[in-house]
Design an enzyme around this catalytic site. Sequence first.
Site, PDB file in Angstrom:
ATOM      1  N   ARG A   2      28.527  33.687  55.528  1.00  0.00           N
ATOM      2  CA  ARG A   2      29.026  33.505  54.162  1.00  0.00           C
ATOM      3  C   ARG A   2      27.870  33.157  53.227  1.00  0.00           C
ATOM      4  NH1 ARG A   2      30.432  28.789  52.837  1.00  0.00           N
ATOM      5  NH2 ARG A   2      31.713  28.371  54.665  1.00  0.00           N
ATOM      6  N   TYR A  45      37.877  45.686  30.666  1.00  0.00           N
ATOM      7  CA  TYR A  45      38.606  46.087  31.863  1.00  0.00           C
ATOM      8  C   TYR A  45      39.878  45.245  31.978  1.00  0.00           C
ATOM      9  CZ  TYR A  45      39.641  46.538  36.825  1.00  0.00           C
ATOM     10  OH  TYR A  45      40.276  46.740  38.015  1.00  0.00           O
ATOM     11  N   ASP A  69      28.933  44.002  31.284  1.00  0.00           N
ATOM     12  CA  ASP A  69      29.547  44.733  32.386  1.00  0.00           C
ATOM     13  C   ASP A  69      29.068  46.180  32.271  1.00  0.00           C
ATOM     14  OD1 ASP A  69      31.206  46.220  34.059  1.00  0.00           O
ATOM     15  OD2 ASP A  69      32.937  44.921  33.748  1.00  0.00           O
ATOM     16  N   LYS A  72      32.772  51.169  41.927  1.00  0.00           N
ATOM     17  CA  LYS A  72      32.740  52.391  41.127  1.00  0.00           C
ATOM     18  C   LYS A  72      31.469  53.195  41.417  1.00  0.00           C
ATOM     19  CE  LYS A  72      36.391  50.232  39.808  1.00  0.00           C
ATOM     20  NZ  LYS A  72      36.443  49.413  38.608  1.00  0.00           N
TER      21      LYS A  72
HETATM   22  C1  LIG Z   1      36.889  48.098  38.265  1.00  0.00           C
HETATM   23  C2  LIG Z   1      36.233  47.328  37.208  1.00  0.00           C
HETATM   24  C3  LIG Z   1      36.087  45.937  37.309  1.00  0.00           C
HETATM   25  C4  LIG Z   1      36.670  45.144  38.456  1.00  0.00           C
HETATM   26  O1  LIG Z   1      36.087  45.477  39.672  1.00  0.00           O
HETATM   27  P1  LIG Z   1      36.842  45.391  41.084  1.00  0.00           P
HETATM   28  O2  LIG Z   1      35.777  45.775  42.045  1.00  0.00           O
HETATM   29  O3  LIG Z   1      38.003  46.329  41.041  1.00  0.00           O
HETATM   30  O4  LIG Z   1      37.310  43.976  41.239  1.00  0.00           O
HETATM   31  C5  LIG Z   1      35.410  45.284  36.298  1.00  0.00           C
HETATM   32  N1  LIG Z   1      34.911  45.954  35.225  1.00  0.00           N
HETATM   33  C6  LIG Z   1      35.054  47.279  35.101  1.00  0.00           C
HETATM   34  C7  LIG Z   1      34.485  47.950  33.898  1.00  0.00           C
HETATM   35  C8  LIG Z   1      35.709  48.017  36.075  1.00  0.00           C
HETATM   36  O5  LIG Z   1      35.850  49.327  35.914  1.00  0.00           O
END
Ligand SMILES: *Cc1c(COP(=O)(O)O)cnc(C)c1O
Length: 419
Positions: free
Chosen positions: A65, A117, A188, A213
């Site tokens: 961890r 998001y 982000d 993603k």
């Molecule tokens: C998918 C996404 C998130 C969250 O990520 P997860 O891996 O699904 O928890 C945050 N910001 C953006 C822009 C996203 O597309």
Amino acid sequence: MTFADHPLQTPPRAPSPVHKFGTLAVHAGSPHDPVTGAVIEAISLSTTFAQTRVGQPVGEYEYSRSSNPNRDNFERAIAALEHARYALAFSSGSATTANILQSLAAGSHVVSVSDVYGGTHRYFTKVAKTHDVQVTFTPTMEIDIAELIRPETKLIWIESPSNPTLSLVDIRKVATIAHQHGILVVVDNTFLSPYIQNPLDHGADIVVHSVTKYINGHSDVVMGAAAFNSSEVYDKLSFLQNALGAVPSAFDCWLAHRGLKTLHLRAREASKNATEIAHALEASPHVIAVNYPGLASHKHHAVALKQHRDGMGGGMLSFRIRGGHEAAERFCQETKIFTLAESLGGVESLVEVPSAMTHGGIPREQREAAGVWDDLVRVSCGIEDAEDLTKDVLQALEKAVVVPKIKNGVAKGNGHVEA
Ligand SMILES: *Cc1c(COP(=O)(O)O)cnc(C)c1O
């Protein structure tokens, strides 16, 4: 884990910040195995590591961890690609957001762009307040940031491009004002990936990703990451990473690291495909508006030229279809190559209707104020062939917009349909 000053970070043909993106993607955090010579790292599944004496582990690891070889290597690669000294990997993009928000003291205030998001919006509005952290949303960050800053403002949250309307924020502009008040700026960068945009180079303090993603890119891992330069931020976030325990598995780190090695190839191809599709949509009579930062018609195209590699628009776009919500839904059911599904950034192309899917949890007025109309369709372009994708979009538009009108008897004799 830091990229630059780690004793074991040097693979045989040491990548360094002087190397270009593709070289770093392939080599950063990818040392050959010093014992077997294996070119690809082993998956280190052990949860615990032997100690020779109490408190003296054989190597640098104690318990998975806290740290794990595969996570360390992945974090080094992320740090290299985001031009950061440090990177930390988390069990999801959402866990990354949660860790950063948890690092704020009770009573802190955050300013965020409006169309974040959906899960980030949920965390900001429903979870952060239970820790007495308040979030103010603004659709026009660059204009009103100075007015929204309060004495207790500690963080500014930017998504650029935003989701799903693909609005851009001039990071440098916001960071300059934020830094005058000692406020950290988080970007982000999920929608563009580090290949197209490096927010730290534009003044951001922390860049976050849903690794789920583009970075992993194969729709088979849920993971997140944050990268930054401040050792103070590193101490805070790595402490929380361990304390909260929202860490990714060794196997997921290994998979995401494998995905990351081809990020530049995938991001280029996806961006090329999105450009072609955006032009086709813009020329279609069945489309009200196209949101794609790579188009000269995009309201923030100048920011794209300044912030994105070669002014690329990325692989994501959205558009308003004629015929309302019904047409949007039909469009997504009529595509043959694009799969109707949430998520983005994989090798395969996806479509979705944000108002009913990813952004369904946001109240209508707020949603529409941010440009998320019922007729908005979001498209994640994969790396299939552009010609096939464009044809698929055009045939689905015909079926979604024209065919229902003919059925309803509004078609004219010459086949032309009033839009
Ligand atoms: C998918 C996404 C998130 C969250 O990520 P997860 O891996 O699904 O928890 C945050 N910001 C953006 C822009 C996203 O597309």
